[in-house]
Design a protein around this motif. Structure first.
Motif, PDB file in Angstrom:
ATOM      1  N   TYR A  96     -18.327 -60.580   3.753  1.00 40.09           N
ATOM      2  CA  TYR A  96     -17.826 -59.899   4.941  1.00 40.09           C
ATOM      3  C   TYR A  96     -17.995 -60.781   6.173  1.00 40.09           C
ATOM      4  N   SER A  97     -19.188 -61.373   6.320  1.00 38.87           N
ATOM      5  CA  SER A  97     -19.434 -62.202   7.509  1.00 38.87           C
ATOM      6  C   SER A  97     -18.499 -63.386   7.529  1.00 38.87           C
ATOM      7  N   ILE A 125     -30.540 -65.819   7.507  1.00 38.27           N
ATOM      8  CA  ILE A 125     -31.013 -64.428   7.545  1.00 38.27           C
ATOM      9  C   ILE A 125     -30.957 -63.812   6.150  1.00 38.27           C
ATOM     10  N   LEU A 126     -29.826 -64.029   5.464  1.00 34.88           N
ATOM     11  CA  LEU A 126     -29.666 -63.439   4.136  1.00 34.88           C
ATOM     12  C   LEU A 126     -30.715 -63.986   3.173  1.00 34.88           C
ATOM     13  N   ILE A 130     -19.262 -73.583  16.617  1.00 33.70           N
ATOM     14  CA  ILE A 130     -19.974 -72.309  16.736  1.00 33.70           C
ATOM     15  C   ILE A 130     -19.858 -71.508  15.448  1.00 33.70           C
ATOM     16  N   TYR A 167     -15.072 -62.338   8.475  1.00 29.05           N
ATOM     17  CA  TYR A 167     -15.048 -61.990   9.896  1.00 29.05           C
ATOM     18  C   TYR A 167     -14.987 -63.249  10.754  1.00 29.05           C
ATOM     19  N   ILE A 168     -15.837 -64.212  10.404  1.00 28.57           N
ATOM     20  CA  ILE A 168     -15.893 -65.441  11.196  1.00 28.57           C
ATOM     21  C   ILE A 168     -14.562 -66.182  11.119  1.00 28.57           C
ATOM     22  N   SER A 217     -22.473 -59.038   1.917  1.00 31.42           N
ATOM     23  CA  SER A 217     -22.659 -59.262   3.351  1.00 31.42           C
ATOM     24  C   SER A 217     -22.184 -60.646   3.726  1.00 31.42           C
ATOM     25  N   ASP A 232     -15.619 -70.604  35.138  1.00 28.80           N
ATOM     26  CA  ASP A 232     -15.552 -69.615  36.203  1.00 28.80           C
ATOM     27  C   ASP A 232     -15.457 -70.321  37.528  1.00 28.80           C
ATOM     28  N   LYS A 264     -15.013 -76.920  19.593  1.00 30.26           N
ATOM     29  CA  LYS A 264     -16.173 -76.152  20.015  1.00 30.26           C
ATOM     30  C   LYS A 264     -16.271 -74.852  19.223  1.00 30.26           C
ATOM     31  N   ILE A 282     -22.218 -72.937  12.833  1.00 32.25           N
ATOM     32  CA  ILE A 282     -23.615 -72.583  13.129  1.00 32.25           C
ATOM     33  C   ILE A 282     -23.871 -71.120  12.788  1.00 32.25           C
ATOM     34  N   THR A 283     -22.918 -70.257  13.177  1.00 34.75           N
ATOM     35  CA  THR A 283     -23.078 -68.837  12.886  1.00 34.75           C
ATOM     36  C   THR A 283     -23.225 -68.596  11.390  1.00 34.75           C
ATOM     37  N   VAL A 325     -26.619 -69.525  10.332  1.00 34.36           N
ATOM     38  CA  VAL A 325     -27.605 -68.528  10.765  1.00 34.36           C
ATOM     39  C   VAL A 325     -27.565 -67.323   9.831  1.00 34.36           C
ATOM     40  N   ILE A 326     -26.345 -66.897   9.504  1.00 34.51           N
ATOM     41  CA  ILE A 326     -26.214 -65.742   8.612  1.00 34.51           C
ATOM     42  C   ILE A 326     -26.827 -66.059   7.250  1.00 34.51           C
TER      43      ILE A 326
END
Lengths: 339, 310
Positions: B282-283, B22-23, B11, B286-287, B279, B310, B7, B14-15, B18-19
């Motif tokens: 860096y992303s 955007i770029l 994610i 980070y990921i 960018s 929960d 999972k 996908i992130t 998405v980045i």
């Protein structure tokens, strides 16, 4: 022994307490908890110190730019780069406007006030390279930085808190979808978001606030969500639910008052981080445009000629450190008082 | 556990997409085009566009862009250093940034652990005061203010260390940046280590070990240190990411020829393709760090993989 049949209570034995009575009892107990939390907060010396520091800084941010007698953007090139000079201390020889000027053969002490014949002028923090009063500029900068930080934090709170509460309160599919969105947004580093946004937007206060908001709301939402998840299982919320309370009542009357402590802690931590990010943007060259000032621009200007005139760097640095210390002390205090 | 990791992996992917989207959109929106030259005739512009694939539909350009970025072809710098591939600009800079980042991580973590554990073990006034002062300073004073004071006093007044990065003395030149950056790390680690160690010291098994008559040193080494170190490790990785931000400003201040310095000078000279490529790096970093951290967490703490609901 048990010959007599036990008395079975009937409906008429019970009377509903008059509503005024229950209401006042509830109010008293809630008031008691609130009072107790506030008392615990103020009995802690370091949190009181934090409050005092923050109040003092806010006060100076409001009146500071006007009390020195010089405007923050009045340029006077003849008075450029004056060292700090303080009225009473000057006669004692400390902070009298002289500074050590480095020469090839060592340092010589130089007093520009005397050279210019400004015997009755006092610039408490000195002047910058355009002859503007640093005292007024520092507190003007503090004002701008605080406005940016407060506004960004308020928007963060508004968006983040509601997002987190909705996600945590309704749970299920709503929660899963909302949390996946946060997962993705949270995985983009703040640094990248802020830098790219500032490249696209026009530099200025609005864009900085927007960039800070876009990168900060989800942290608030994570905290709000996890607190809601804890609180919503508690007896009093369940009791209110069984008594038929609606969603809005449950959220805003039962849950929110009990997560305020954690939210306040987070607010106190996001103010310094907003100030920090604003200063970072100024260093990178994406901060407030020239002409205006903020703590970040003052620091980066100060650093640019720190070796010649170190006094330009010290006041904004101290103001920034005090602000950070104050916010952290209050955050710690709130955390301790509500636990 | 595999399900959880799967999972998280999904994610992350996908992130990343998405980045990239955007770029890519930002690249389209950025003012100016590489073919702004008035001397170019329309035919020549069309020819250039065809050469670089800019005449194709946007969707196709986007997919080509993704493939290029993931293959490590980050594009070409326009103004900073004309027509140089960005990867070439990075080759020499990346090691310096990583070196400084890792060194400040190690220095900060080690001193933080020592400070935190010592304060937790010997609860005396002097240590408590030092601990309180250092942690407050580390949290309240941003790394660039430390950097300023270090460079003024150590670099200028005392003249012990080079003020700006000097290629002839690479190790001496990185001392001040590392000092400035490790302070924040130290205070976070010290707080965490102290809290963990105090918790473990209060636990039943430590009490039991003491009751068995084990000497204090053995209890601390075998029980307390081992059990309080694990949670601290997980903080370290997340701090590594925050060092990235710090290194940007610090590298600029000491003119360290690293990635951070490249990004700031790219911003200054409006070299968008470099900013966007960095960018992305860096992303991606980070990921990856966050992904590894979550997996590590999942291995260490069974509550993460069993619960989560929960």
């Amino acid at each position: 022994m048990n010959n007599e049949t036990a008395y079975i209570p009937v409906k008429e034995d019970f009377v509903l307490a008059p509503p005024e009575l229950t209401r006042s009892a509830v109010k008293e107990s809630i008031g008691g908890v609130k009072h107790e939390t506030v008392r615990r907060f103020f009995s802690n010396k370091s949190s009181v110190l934090g409050v005092v520091i923050i109040c003092l800084l806010v006060l100076l941010a409001i009146v500071g730019p006007y009390i020195s007698g010089h405007s923050y953007d009045d340029q006077d090139l003849t008075r450029a780069n004056l060292a700090p000079r303080v009225p009473v201390l000057a006669s004692a020889g400390i902070l009298d406007g002289s500074e050590a000027v480095p020469m090839t053969s060592g340092y010589i002490t130089d007093n520009k006030y005397d050279e210019l014949g400004l015997t009755n002028e006092y610039y408490l923090f000195g002047t910058d390279k355009l002859g503007r009063d640093m005292f007024a500029r520092c507190f003007m900068g503090l004002r701008i930085s605080l406005i940016i930080a407060f506004a960004a934090t308020a928007i963060n709170l508004l968006i983040g808190m509601n997002y987190g509460i909705i996600s945590g309160y309704f749970g299920g599919v709503t929660d899963i979808i909302m949390q996946r969105i946060v997962d993705i947004i949270g995985s983009i580093p703040t640094l990248v978001v802020v830098t790219l946004l500032m490249l696209v937007l026009k530099p200025g206060m609005g864009s900085i606030m927007f960039a800070l908001m876009l990168s900060g709301w989800f942290e608030m939402s994570l905290i709000a969500r996890s607190e809601v998840l804890k609180v919503k299982q508690l007896e009093y919320v369940q009791a209110a639910k069984t008594m038929g309370a609606g969603h809005l009542h449950l959220i805003f009357r039962e849950i929110v008052p009990n997560i305020v402590g954690k939210l306040v802690t987070q607010i106190m931590l996001s103010i310094p981080s907003a100030v920090f990010l604003e200063a970072f943007l100024s260093f990178v060259g994406l901060g407030m445009p020239a002409g205006t000032c903020s703590l970040g621009t003052l620091l980066s200007d100060g650093f640019a000629n720190a070796l010649l005139h170190p006094y330009k760097l010290i006041p904004p640095a101290i103001i920034m450190i005090l602000l950070m210390v104050g916010c952290h002390l209050v955050a710690e205090g709130v955390k301790k008082a509500t636990e | 556990m595999l399900k959880y990791i799967g999972k998280r992996l999904l994610i992350s992917v996908i992130t990343l997409l998405v980045i990239l989207l955007i770029l890519f959109l930002l690249l389209q929106l950025m003012p100016g085009s590489p073919f702004n030259d008035e001397k170019l005739s329309p035919e020549q512009v069309a020819q250039l566009k065809e050469k670089y694939g800019l005449d194709r539909p946007v969707i196709e350009q986007f997919f080509r862009y993704i493939v290029n970025m993931l293959r490590g072809d980050l594009g070409v710098s326009y103004s900073l250093s004309a027509n140089t591939p960005i990867t070439e600009l990075l080759v020499n800079r990346f090691p310096i940034t990583v070196q400084i980042g890792l060194a400040s991580m190690i220095v900060g973590t080690f001193s933080g652990l020592v400070l935190g554990f010592l304060t937790a073990f010997f609860r005396n006034k002097v240590l408590n005061f030092i601990y309180g002062l250092f942690t407050l300073l580390g949290i309240a004073v941003p790394s660039y203010i430390f950097a300023m004071f270090f460079s003024y006093f150590l670099g200028y007044r005392v003249d012990m260390l080079p003020l700006l990065y000097d290629f002839r003395t690479p190790i001496l030149s990185t001392v001040m940046p590392i000092m400035a950056m490790s302070f924040g790390v130290m205070s976070v680690i010290a707080r965490f280590a102290k809290a963990e160690a105090s918790d473990v010291m209060k636990s039943d098994y430590v009490l039991f070990a003491k009751c068995q008559g084990l000497p204090n040193g053995t209890v601390i080494m075998k029980y307390v240190l081992k059990n309080s170190l694990m949670p601290v490790i997980t903080v370290v990785a997340s701090l590594l990411v925050s060092l990235l931000t710090g290194s940007l400003v610090i590298e600029r201040m000491f003119s360290v020829p690293g990635v951070g310095g490249l990004l700031t000078s790219a911003i200054d000279s409006n070299d968008y393709s470099v900013v966007i490529a960095l960018s992305f790096i860096y992303s991606a970093l980070y990921i990856v760090v966050m992904l590894l951290l979550d997996i590590l967490y999942c291995i260490i703490d069974p509550r993460v993989r069993l619960g989560g609901r929960d």
